[in-house]
Design a protein around this motif. Structure first.
Motif, PDB file in Angstrom:
ATOM      1  N   GLY A   7      -2.604   3.331  -7.696  1.00 27.25           N
ATOM      2  CA  GLY A   7      -2.493   2.222  -6.707  1.00 27.25           C
ATOM      3  C   GLY A   7      -2.061   2.483  -5.333  1.00 27.25           C
ATOM      4  N   MET A   8      -1.065   3.303  -5.181  1.00 27.13           N
ATOM      5  CA  MET A   8      -0.616   3.607  -3.768  1.00 27.13           C
ATOM      6  C   MET A   8      -1.798   4.420  -3.007  1.00 27.13           C
ATOM      7  SD  MET A   8       2.067   2.135  -3.466  1.00 27.13           S
ATOM      8  CE  MET A   8       2.887   2.704  -1.597  1.00 27.13           C
ATOM      9  N   ARG A   9      -2.528   5.104  -3.646  1.00 26.77           N
ATOM     10  CA  ARG A   9      -3.424   6.108  -3.102  1.00 26.77           C
ATOM     11  C   ARG A   9      -4.846   5.104  -2.748  1.00 26.77           C
ATOM     12  NH1 ARG A   9      -4.343  11.722  -5.045  1.00 26.77           N
ATOM     13  NH2 ARG A   9      -5.220  11.837  -3.059  1.00 26.77           N
ATOM     14  N   ASN A  10      -5.129   4.201  -3.530  1.00 28.73           N
ATOM     15  CA  ASN A  10      -6.062   3.373  -3.427  1.00 28.73           C
ATOM     16  C   ASN A  10      -5.995   1.919  -3.337  1.00 28.73           C
ATOM     17  OD1 ASN A  10      -7.944   5.826  -4.140  1.00 28.73           O
ATOM     18  ND2 ASN A  10      -6.651   5.953  -5.965  1.00 28.73           N
ATOM     19  N   ILE A  11      -4.896   1.512  -2.684  1.00 31.25           N
ATOM     20  CA  ILE A  11      -4.785  -0.072  -2.724  1.00 31.25           C
ATOM     21  C   ILE A  11      -5.505  -0.995  -2.034  1.00 31.25           C
ATOM     22  CG2 ILE A  11      -3.150  -0.032  -0.629  1.00 31.25           C
ATOM     23  CD1 ILE A  11      -1.360  -1.836  -2.282  1.00 31.25           C
ATOM     24  N   GLU A  12      -6.367  -0.278  -0.736  1.00 37.09           N
ATOM     25  CA  GLU A  12      -7.443  -1.223  -0.346  1.00 37.09           C
ATOM     26  C   GLU A  12      -8.652  -1.249  -1.468  1.00 37.09           C
ATOM     27  OE1 GLU A  12      -5.775   1.231   1.341  1.00 37.09           O
ATOM     28  OE2 GLU A  12      -4.578  -0.003   2.543  1.00 37.09           O
ATOM     29  N   LYS A  13      -8.815  -0.125  -1.795  1.00 36.12           N
ATOM     30  CA  LYS A  13     -10.117  -0.112  -2.692  1.00 36.12           C
ATOM     31  C   LYS A  13      -9.820  -1.234  -3.959  1.00 36.12           C
ATOM     32  CE  LYS A  13     -13.521   2.859  -5.020  1.00 36.12           C
ATOM     33  NZ  LYS A  13     -13.800   1.675  -6.033  1.00 36.12           N
ATOM     34  N   LYS A  41      -1.834  -6.525 -11.610  1.00 39.27           N
ATOM     35  CA  LYS A  41      -0.415  -6.520 -11.256  1.00 39.27           C
ATOM     36  C   LYS A  41      -0.151  -4.885 -10.764  1.00 39.27           C
ATOM     37  CE  LYS A  41       0.893  -9.960 -13.407  1.00 39.27           C
ATOM     38  NZ  LYS A  41       1.522 -11.118 -12.485  1.00 39.27           N
ATOM     39  N   THR A  42      -1.186  -3.842 -10.831  1.00 42.77           N
ATOM     40  CA  THR A  42      -0.773  -2.718 -10.295  1.00 42.77           C
ATOM     41  C   THR A  42      -0.863  -3.046  -8.570  1.00 42.77           C
ATOM     42  OG1 THR A  42      -1.819  -1.293 -12.125  1.00 42.77           O
ATOM     43  CG2 THR A  42      -1.756  -0.288  -9.844  1.00 42.77           C
ATOM     44  N   VAL A  43      -1.953  -3.558  -8.097  1.00 44.58           N
ATOM     45  CA  VAL A  43      -1.783  -3.990  -6.648  1.00 44.58           C
ATOM     46  C   VAL A  43      -0.541  -4.937  -6.243  1.00 44.58           C
ATOM     47  CG1 VAL A  43      -3.191  -5.266  -4.742  1.00 44.58           C
ATOM     48  CG2 VAL A  43      -4.303  -3.734  -6.601  1.00 44.58           C
ATOM     49  N   GLU A  44      -0.545  -5.512  -7.137  1.00 41.11           N
ATOM     50  CA  GLU A  44       0.971  -6.462  -6.541  1.00 41.11           C
ATOM     51  C   GLU A  44       2.117  -5.676  -6.639  1.00 41.11           C
ATOM     52  OE1 GLU A  44       3.741  -9.606  -8.937  1.00 41.11           O
ATOM     53  OE2 GLU A  44       1.452  -9.983  -9.067  1.00 41.11           O
ATOM     54  N   PHE A  45       2.441  -4.836  -7.700  1.00 44.32           N
ATOM     55  CA  PHE A  45       3.402  -3.857  -7.665  1.00 44.32           C
ATOM     56  C   PHE A  45       3.723  -2.837  -6.559  1.00 44.32           C
ATOM     57  CE2 PHE A  45       5.454   0.155  -9.572  1.00 44.32           C
ATOM     58  CZ  PHE A  45       6.583  -0.320  -9.730  1.00 44.32           C
ATOM     59  N   CYS A  46       2.317  -2.212  -6.068  1.00 40.32           N
ATOM     60  CA  CYS A  46       2.297  -1.340  -5.100  1.00 40.32           C
ATOM     61  C   CYS A  46       2.365  -1.955  -3.750  1.00 40.32           C
ATOM     62  CB  CYS A  46       0.759  -0.642  -5.020  1.00 40.32           C
ATOM     63  SG  CYS A  46       0.661   0.505  -6.553  1.00 40.32           S
TER      64      CYS A  46
END
Length: 127
Positions: free
Chosen positions: A65-71, A86-91
């Motif tokens: 998620g941290m490496r690909n948050i925008e995508k 939830k991964t995006v929200e967490f990141c």
């Protein structure tokens, strides 16, 4: 005699003094409250993500998620994938907490250990 190669390490000549009590900081209570709220949001987002993907996968999801948050965020527009949401929200919460921590240290000269102790109060409390 042979000369030792320069390492590029620079000494801190400014001798910054970091503040180690919230009471000694201008707007200290407000900054402390921001840190506590950001820590709580991060903790809650982590608990939600853990419920969906499991404890073993949370580190993997965070790393990806941290490496690909925008995508991941752009892919969410048309999908209803709860794990990705939830991964995006967490990141995002992790990124916000990290940015706030850096701001407190570098802008307000707050001691890192004071910040860590304050965050630990949040992370070590049970629901």
């Amino acid at each position: 005699m042979r000369a030792v190669k320069k390492t590029g390490i620079k000494k801190n000549k400014s001798k910054k003094i970091f503040i180690s009590k919230w009471e000694d900081i201008e707007n200290g209570e407000q900054l402390k409250t921001q840190l506590i709220e950001a820590s709580k949001e991060y903790k809650e987002a982590g608990e939600h993500l853990k419920q969906i993907v499991g404890e073993d996968s949370i580190i993997h999801n965070t790393f990806i998620g941290m490496r690909n948050i925008e995508k991941l965020e752009s892919d969410l527009v048309n999908k209803d994938d709860m794990a990705t949401k939830k991964t995006v929200e967490f990141c995002k919460k992790l990124k916000a907490l990290t940015k706030l921590t850096g701001n407190l240290i570098h802008t307000h000269n707050i001691d890192f250990l004071l910040i860590q102790r304050t965050k630990s109060m949040v992370f070590n409390t049970q629901k």
